[in-house]
Design an enzyme around this catalytic site. Structure first.
Site, PDB file in Angstrom:
ATOM      1  N   HIS A 222       0.814  -1.212   0.000  1.00 13.54           N
ATOM      2  CA  HIS A 222       0.000   0.000   0.000  1.00 13.54           C
ATOM      3  C   HIS A 222       0.853   1.271   0.000  1.00 13.54           C
ATOM      4  O   HIS A 222       0.332   2.372   0.101  1.00 13.54           O
ATOM      5  CB  HIS A 222      -0.917  -0.025   1.231  1.00 13.54           C
ATOM      6  CG  HIS A 222      -2.051   0.927   1.176  1.00 13.54           C
ATOM      7  ND1 HIS A 222      -2.234   1.939   2.099  1.00 13.54           N
ATOM      8  CD2 HIS A 222      -3.090   1.041   0.306  1.00 13.54           C
ATOM      9  CE1 HIS A 222      -3.316   2.626   1.811  1.00 13.54           C
ATOM     10  NE2 HIS A 222      -3.854   2.097   0.733  1.00 13.54           N
TER      11      HIS A 222
ATOM     12  N   ASP B  66      -0.576  18.541  19.391  1.00 10.56           N
ATOM     13  CA  ASP B  66       0.032  19.560  20.256  1.00 10.56           C
ATOM     14  C   ASP B  66       0.949  20.567  19.553  1.00 10.56           C
ATOM     15  O   ASP B  66       1.860  21.112  20.203  1.00 10.56           O
ATOM     16  CB  ASP B  66       0.841  18.881  21.370  1.00 10.56           C
ATOM     17  CG  ASP B  66      -0.023  18.072  22.316  1.00 10.56           C
ATOM     18  OD1 ASP B  66      -1.252  18.227  22.279  1.00 10.56           O
ATOM     19  OD2 ASP B  66       0.539  17.285  23.094  1.00 10.56           O
TER      20      ASP B  66
ATOM     21  N   LYS C  20       3.327   4.394  -1.168  1.00 12.30           N
ATOM     22  CA  LYS C  20       3.456   5.306  -2.304  1.00 12.30           C
ATOM     23  C   LYS C  20       4.756   6.081  -2.117  1.00 12.30           C
ATOM     24  O   LYS C  20       4.798   7.086  -1.405  1.00 12.30           O
ATOM     25  CB  LYS C  20       2.286   6.292  -2.390  1.00 12.30           C
ATOM     26  CG  LYS C  20       0.919   5.636  -2.589  1.00 12.30           C
ATOM     27  CD  LYS C  20       0.168   5.536  -1.299  1.00 12.30           C
ATOM     28  CE  LYS C  20      -1.214   4.944  -1.515  1.00 12.30           C
ATOM     29  NZ  LYS C  20      -1.802   4.425  -0.273  1.00 12.30           N
TER      30      LYS C  20
ATOM     31  N   LYS D 290      -4.260  10.888   5.084  1.00 11.35           N
ATOM     32  CA  LYS D 290      -3.963  10.053   6.258  1.00 11.35           C
ATOM     33  C   LYS D 290      -2.981  10.833   7.126  1.00 11.35           C
ATOM     34  O   LYS D 290      -1.762  10.697   6.989  1.00 11.35           O
ATOM     35  CB  LYS D 290      -3.375   8.721   5.818  1.00 11.35           C
ATOM     36  CG  LYS D 290      -4.222   8.007   4.743  1.00 11.35           C
ATOM     37  CD  LYS D 290      -3.326   7.248   3.793  1.00 11.35           C
ATOM     38  CE  LYS D 290      -4.011   6.820   2.515  1.00 11.35           C
ATOM     39  NZ  LYS D 290      -5.305   6.243   2.622  1.00 11.35           N
TER      40      LYS D 290
ATOM     41  N   ASP E  46      17.257  10.356  -7.478  1.00  9.16           N
ATOM     42  CA  ASP E  46      18.692  10.566  -7.259  1.00  9.16           C
ATOM     43  C   ASP E  46      19.113  10.414  -5.803  1.00  9.16           C
ATOM     44  O   ASP E  46      20.208  10.850  -5.421  1.00  9.16           O
ATOM     45  CB  ASP E  46      19.127  11.939  -7.782  1.00  9.16           C
ATOM     46  CG  ASP E  46      19.030  12.052  -9.295  1.00  9.16           C
ATOM     47  OD1 ASP E  46      19.070  11.000  -9.958  1.00  9.16           O
ATOM     48  OD2 ASP E  46      18.909  13.181  -9.806  1.00  9.16           O
TER      49      ASP E  46
ATOM     50  N   HIS F  80      -9.170  11.412   1.454  1.00  7.62           N
ATOM     51  CA  HIS F  80      -8.295  10.250   1.441  1.00  7.62           C
ATOM     52  C   HIS F  80      -6.999  10.509   2.204  1.00  7.62           C
ATOM     53  O   HIS F  80      -6.128   9.639   2.303  1.00  7.62           O
ATOM     54  CB  HIS F  80      -7.984   9.879  -0.023  1.00  7.62           C
ATOM     55  CG  HIS F  80      -7.299   8.572  -0.212  1.00  7.62           C
ATOM     56  ND1 HIS F  80      -5.964   8.467  -0.537  1.00  7.62           N
ATOM     57  CD2 HIS F  80      -7.762   7.298  -0.132  1.00  7.62           C
ATOM     58  CE1 HIS F  80      -5.637   7.196  -0.667  1.00  7.62           C
ATOM     59  NE2 HIS F  80      -6.697   6.453  -0.431  1.00  7.62           N
TER      60      HIS F  80
END
Length: 484
Positions: free
Chosen positions: A225, A409, A227, A404, A232, A402
């Protein structure tokens, strides 16, 4: 005997089915896995033995326990050991960054001891609020690559944006740039023609755990899952935005997509590079010698402290979940969470309830319209405890959220691929950036406040008045959710 079998075929088959189902139930029980998941499997096996066996065969195997995802080929290489030694954890180094980091020593130490995730002190980071911001920057960085490009994505499709990026990979490979691409075989959809073009151009590409009908087993349940994009060894991207037109908000699109990604320049890129190589070692099945050129030193204008942590069947611990739990448990003022899928385990829901009951400002944003009915109903079953404890829950109305993210604080924040659900915590391969920086926290906090303007609050009294039918549906989906 043959005549007896012919006349009692279905009876014998049913008896064998029950015996096998009972054996599977005992095996699951002895594994001492999550009680909710254990009970879910056993109930299905008892009442629907044939279906239960199919579900367990497809989804029930514990690959983390079986250790089939081996990282030693990469982690044992001298260059990796050298890099990890350079970033060896030292509490004195924390004090050199900023006094507020002292408050998060426990979290920093947890990630280091669990997965050898070093605290990197010198990074420039940029929060990217949606695909319209991410893709132009990623495309420019890909075009500017001088040595190598490494991409690891859950979803890559050769639609408009996907084709543009894949064509760039082909062009860079023809220029002599090393290009490596790995994509999840369930999440992605790349045509045979595009795959041939990638190969002919010199792009090395492999699917993660390819799923064929004859090899369909539990691989459906252990997906990559992540991404990740690395250019470089200097620039890296990580977050929730896959490579697909769905993640773009253009004038012709009716459905708005809200997401978050982060662009990193600095020491933390080395950690993402190591995680990429562990995946590459697995998917390519090649003996690959890693050289120092993949880990260049970089200059940064800022000193943002962050850790990169991964979790999945290749890690001994649920690193991301444990870090989120620790951040919640050590919060002193507020906890703001955005997640598209909220199906938490007992530890996370307890930590949030305790925080809210202790007087902390606990807020959660989830989608109003989910892309999974089972997850939506399962999520609703968890809201009563949060609302009763004093937490605030909001449903995002503008489109699908979508992102996440979590902010705590004005000190700590995290952006990554992990949802706050059982699948991300225990099953899928995930990676998150854990950021210790006031400026970044304030940016993400403001994004959260802005998103609240597009939300409707869940009213506790109205929530309690929902029908018995809805409550039953939610409870059933909650029971089923660990299996899917």
């Amino acid at each position: 005997m043959i005549e007896y079998i012919k006349h009692n075929y279905w009876s014998i088959l049913l008896t064998l089915n029950y015996i096998i189902a009972a054996s599977a139930a005992i095996t699951i029980l002895l594994k001492n896995i999550n009680p909710t998941k254990t009970l879910s499997y056993i109930i299905v096996l008892i009442f629907f033995p044939f279906l239960g066996l199919v579900v367990y065969y497809l989804f029930g195997q514990e690959y983390r326990k079986n250790k089939i995802f081996n990282r030693k080929n990469v982690l044992n290489q001298s260059i990796i050991k050298s890099i990890q030694e350079d970033f060896k954890f030292d509490e004195k180094e924390i004090q050199k960054v900023d006094n507020y980091l002292d408050e998060k020593v426990k979290l920093v130490n947890l990630l280091y001891s669990s997965d050898n995730s070093p605290l990197t002190l010198h990074n420039d980071i940029e929060i990217l609020k949606d695909g319209n911001i991410k893709f132009p920057k990623l495309i420019q960085d890909l075009k500017s690559a001088k040595h190598h490009i490494h991409l690891e994505y859950y979803i890559i499709k050769d639609d408009k944006i996907g084709t543009e990026i894949l064509n760039i990979l082909c062009e860079k490979a023809k220029e002599g740039i090393e290009v490596r691409l790995t994509y999840d075989d369930v999440g992605s959809n790349i045509s045979a023609g595009m795959k041939r073009k990638l190969t002919d151009s010199g792009v090395e590409h492999y699917p993660f755990m390819p799923v064929l009908f004859s090899r369909f087993t539990g691989k459906m349940n252990y997906r990559n899952h992540r991404k990740i994009a690395i250019i470089d060894g200097v620039i890296a991207y990580v977050g929730g935005i896959n490579i697909e037109d769905e993640y773009l908000n253009d004038e012709n699109k009716n459905h708005f997509w809200r997401d978050t990604h982060v662009r990193i320049v600095g020491e933390a890129v080395k950690s993402l590079q190591i995680y990429f190589f562990t995946t590459w070692d697995f998917v390519s099945n090649q003996t690959f010698h890693i050289e120092k050129v993949y880990f260049p030193d970089t200059e940064c204008t800022k000193n943002v402290a962050l850790q990169i942590a991964a979790s999945g069947p290749d890690t001994d611990w649920a690193n991301i979940m444990e870090a989120m739990f620790t951040a919640i448990a050590t919060a002193e003022e507020y906890i703001y969470i955005t997640t598209p899928y909220f199906v938490p385990n007992d530890e996370i829901i307890t930590a949030l309830v305790v925080a809210a009951k202790s007087g902390l400002d606990v807020k959660l944003i989830i989608p109003k319209k989910s892309d999974s009915k089972i997850v939506k109903h399962a999520t609703n079953s968890y809201l009563d405890k949060l609302l009763e404890a004093g937490a605030k829950v909001y449903r995002y109305k503008k489109g699908f959220i979508h992102a996440k993210t979590m902010v705590v604080d004005d000190i700590f924040s995290t952006v990554g691929t992990a949802n706050m659900d059982y699948r991300s915590f225990n099953i899928n391969f995930e990676v998150n950036a854990f950021i210790y920086d006031k400026g970044t926290s304030k940016i993400l906090k403001q994004h959260f406040i802005d998103d609240l303007q597009e939300c409707e609050a869940v009213d506790f009294e109205d929530y309690l008045q929902r029908s018995r039918y809805k409550k039953i549906k939610e409870s059933v989906c909650r029971l089923w959710s660990p299996l899917i």
